[in-house]
Write a protein that holds these residues in place. Structure first.
Motif, short mmCIF file in Angstrom:
data_model
loop_
_atom_site.label_atom_id
_atom_site.label_comp_id
_atom_site.label_asym_id
_atom_site.label_seq_id
_atom_site.Cartn_x
_atom_site.Cartn_y
_atom_site.Cartn_z
N ALA A 1 -12.32 -1.27 -7.97
CA ALA A 1 -10.94 -1.91 -8.01
C ALA A 1 -11.42 -3.95 -7.18
O ALA A 1 -11.80 -2.96 -5.79
N PRO A 2 -11.48 -4.35 -7.42
CA PRO A 2 -11.03 -5.80 -7.20
C PRO A 2 -9.67 -6.24 -5.74
O PRO A 2 -9.68 -7.26 -6.31
N ILE A 3 -9.88 -5.39 -5.47
CA ILE A 3 -8.45 -5.67 -4.39
C ILE A 3 -9.35 -4.87 -2.55
O ILE A 3 -9.26 -4.02 -2.52
N HIS A 4 -8.79 -5.57 -1.75
CA HIS A 4 -8.99 -5.47 -0.16
C HIS A 4 -8.15 -4.44 -0.03
O HIS A 4 -7.21 -4.61 -0.10
N PRO A 5 -8.44 -3.88 1.03
CA PRO A 5 -10.27 -3.13 1.34
C PRO A 5 -11.27 -2.57 0.25
O PRO A 5 -12.51 -2.42 0.48
N GLN A 6 -10.60 -2.37 -0.73
CA GLN A 6 -11.51 -1.63 -1.54
C GLN A 6 -12.79 -2.23 -1.51
O GLN A 6 -14.13 -1.34 -1.77
#
Length: 417
Positions: free
Chosen positions: A207-212
């Motif tokens: 998933a393109p979301i931090h911290p992934q």
């Protein structure tokens, strides 16, 4: 392709418009330096004399404990300064650019891949977990995670870094299959790898979301690291550099770097040499006024003169006007005050990616509980993996500092066995 079931994280604002990654100019600063990563004590020996002329990629330092592992010149030039700390620990080796653009050629036919990576300096670009240090010369990883995604705020996308180099990347991935039985490719959920991959590679849709998009959390979930079964992390651009080295015998001279921060007129992207002079790199982009230069992101960057060995970001922050120094007694009271405890919250859980119980991790770090920390899977993490938690909580002392101390303690115990 194996999809990640975790999408917890925080959406952080960008510092400005997205740079034109494809049009990033190549900028070589007049000076560059070889340095160690933070808290990395590299005991080295000089392979060339100070004031010597060196070619780009030429080995100039070697590890005292492992002479086959070398660090190489970031560009062609003259060695102007070598600073070593007590115990021959590397502080900096500075190279000044000259008009000769010589490149050092490596013998790719007679050297085995581990020896080639060690002699070319690419070994230093690999992070081994646990402990986040360069792999030992004889180390064999249980798994390798190739990072084709980086969700750190304003980080350059790995796919942009290897655009036009897909063949080099595929060649590098093929080489890495000889190192470990398990090879993982971490890629954005909506942007699969643009290059051909070996059939044995396990692809992880992240998933393109931090911290992934940080290696620590993916390693923690899919192949936890232990001292007996180390796991390597390699950036996609470094994999392409491995492929280019195998094809040509030459080490690529630049990497894609983002330059961001509120002290700039606008964010920018450049291709520069490793260890570039950050002030020289950013001078033309700065607004007037005092500022601070960080190597790394706004979350975990540190004040530095040179671009760090693993950094692909430079952050420039405007400094507020200097305030009047407080009375010494008020300062003493502030330092002596007991800090408020960190309260587990949804924001804290999100900043840790929902991968492990936040309260238990914080308790283990605060009490230096190495057994509890290990049971939670903390050995797969580095300080950069929990920088978002520090940002979300404003923790004092910083969780990253506590994690670094914990890993240092465990590493010392393991090394003593």
């Amino acid at each position: 392709m194996r999809a990640s079931l975790f999408s917890s994280g925080l959406v952080l604002p960008r510092s400005g418009p997205v740079p034109a990654w494809a049009d990033a100019p190549t900028t070589l600063t007049p000076e560059a330096a070889l340095t160690a990563s933070p808290n990395e004590g590299l005991r080295v020996e000089l392979m060339v004399a100070e004031d010597a002329q060196v070619a780009q990629g030429q080995p100039v330092l070697r590890l005292r404990a492992a002479p086959d592992v070398a660090l190489v010149a970031p560009m062609a030039g003259r060695i102007t300064r070598v600073d070593l700390l007590p115990g021959h620990r590397l502080s900096q080796l500075v190279v000044f650019q000259d008009e000769h653009n010589n490149r050092h050629a490596f013998d790719t036919k007679s050297l085995a891949l581990p020896a080639l990576l060690q002699s070319s300096g690419l070994w230093h670009r690999i992070l081994s977990r646990p402990f986040g240090r360069m792999p030992r010369a004889t180390e064999t990883p249980a798994a390798i995670f190739v990072m084709g995604i980086d969700t750190t705020p304003d980080a350059p996308p790995p796919w942009a870094a290897i655009a036009g180099r897909e063949e080099d990347f595929s060649r590098g991935m093929g080489a890495l299959t000889d190192f470990a039985a398990k090879l993982f490719m971490c890629e954005p959920a909506n942007q699969p790898c643009p290059a051909d991959l070996p059939a044995t590679v396990t692809r992880l849709s992240v998933a393109p979301i931090h911290p992934q998009g940080l290696a620590g959390w993916q390693i923690h979930r899919h192949f936890p690291a232990t001292p007996a079964a180390p796991v390597w992390e390699v950036h996609a651009e470094d994999v392409a550099d491995i492929g280019a080295l195998l094809a040509t015998g030459y080490l690529p001279a630049t990497r894609l770097v983002s330059i961001t921060g509120d002290a700039l007129h606008a964010p920018s992207a450049v291709r520069c040499q490793p260890g570039a002079d950050l002030r020289g790199l950013c001078q033309s982009l700065l607004r007037p006024g005092p500022h601070e230069v960080l190597s790394g992101s706004i979350l975990n960057g540190r004040p530095a003169h040179w671009l760090g060995p693993h950094d692909r970001q430079a952050t420039l922050l405007a400094c507020p006007a200097a305030a009047k120094s407080p009375h010494w007694f008020a300062t003493a009271l502030e330092r002596a005050a007991r800090h408020a405890p960190i309260i587990p919250s949804a924001a804290l859980d999100q900043s840790l990616g929902g991968a492990l119980p936040a309260a238990a991790l914080i308790r283990a770090l605060a009490t230096a509980d190495t057994e509890g920390f290990t049971r939670l899977g903390g050995l797969s993490l580095l300080a950069s993996d929990i920088a978002l938690a520090d940002y979300a909580t404003g923790a004092r002392p910083r969780l990253a500092t506590q994690l670094r101390a914990m890993l240092h303690k465990i590493a010392a115990e393991e090394d003593a066995l």
